[in-house]
Motif scaffolding. Sequence first.
Motif, short mmCIF file in Angstrom:
data_model
loop_
_atom_site.label_atom_id
_atom_site.label_comp_id
_atom_site.label_asym_id
_atom_site.label_seq_id
_atom_site.Cartn_x
_atom_site.Cartn_y
_atom_site.Cartn_z
N THR A 89 34.29 -32.20 25.89
CA THR A 89 33.08 -31.54 26.35
C THR A 89 32.34 -32.37 27.39
N ALA A 171 30.78 -26.36 27.95
CA ALA A 171 30.96 -25.70 26.67
C ALA A 171 32.20 -24.83 26.75
N CYS A 180 29.88 -26.68 22.08
CA CYS A 180 28.86 -26.97 23.10
C CYS A 180 28.57 -28.46 23.28
#
Length: 307
Positions: A89, A171, A180
């Motif tokens: 992420t 995300a 996320c």
Amino acid sequence: MDEPLESASAGILQSQARDAALPVVRSFFDVATCTASYVVHDPVTLEAAIIDPVMAFDASSGHISLDSAHAIIAYVESEDLNIEWLLETHAHADHLTASAYLQGQIGGKMAIGRGITEVQRIFGDLYNLASEFKRDGSQFDHLFEDGEAFSIGSLDCWTLNVPGHTPADVAYVIGDAVFCGDTIFMPDYGTARADFPGGDASQLYRSIRRLLSLPDSGRLFLCHDYKAPGRDTYVWETTVGAERMANVHVREGVTESEFVVARNARDATLAVPKLILPAIQVNMRGGELPPPESNGTRYLKIPLDTL
């Protein structure tokens, strides 16, 4: 006119909610760094992705442990999963990623958002790395663009840029699940800090609004939990609706200017993460350790008086 990214992602969530084949999510929580890693797979094809895996690091001894990675490998093998993707992420500041190690053991394409090139530029200069350290993201197999579609077996997936915590935050919308990263935490804890190099509180607010424009039923899987005051257990799964209604920093009705003032004031009180300097120089390489020097030993650099 192209469909807005938020609308397209909402469509994925809604269509997946009508299907029997929702993604199966298994979490692995590393207490030492309060980090949640995930294996998500398509129950029809058994194709899978690993998200934000942890490689433990003891800063006082320089010792690296792969126990968490081995737990993921054991689960993948027990479920007979095929790893398509190793997804980051962002370039984490609080733990070392095990993505490169896992790729060597069980395969998969390693990917992150294209914003990693900005992180590499900032920290490549900070560490005074030679030109041999590429600042083009080539350490990863794929750099996702904002809104880019991909798949895990029969699962439709999207990538949403959500910068603000760092320039590289993304995300992953996978079926009805949204991974996320550090952008937002449990409703009773709030949001990520925005004071790292390249971070920005206004940008973070707008990124969170992108996430909160998804359907209320969307499952949000967080990268961290720190047990908010009054809560005795770690929790790292919530919903878009719960965040919109109750997040203590950015619930519905909080304006961007209010958030920025509060976020910047809070960030000014926070200590620098203990592992930021060793972690980022590994994570911006996709989990590869710095190359060995002439004596065969690998070293992590610690620049003084810089953060």
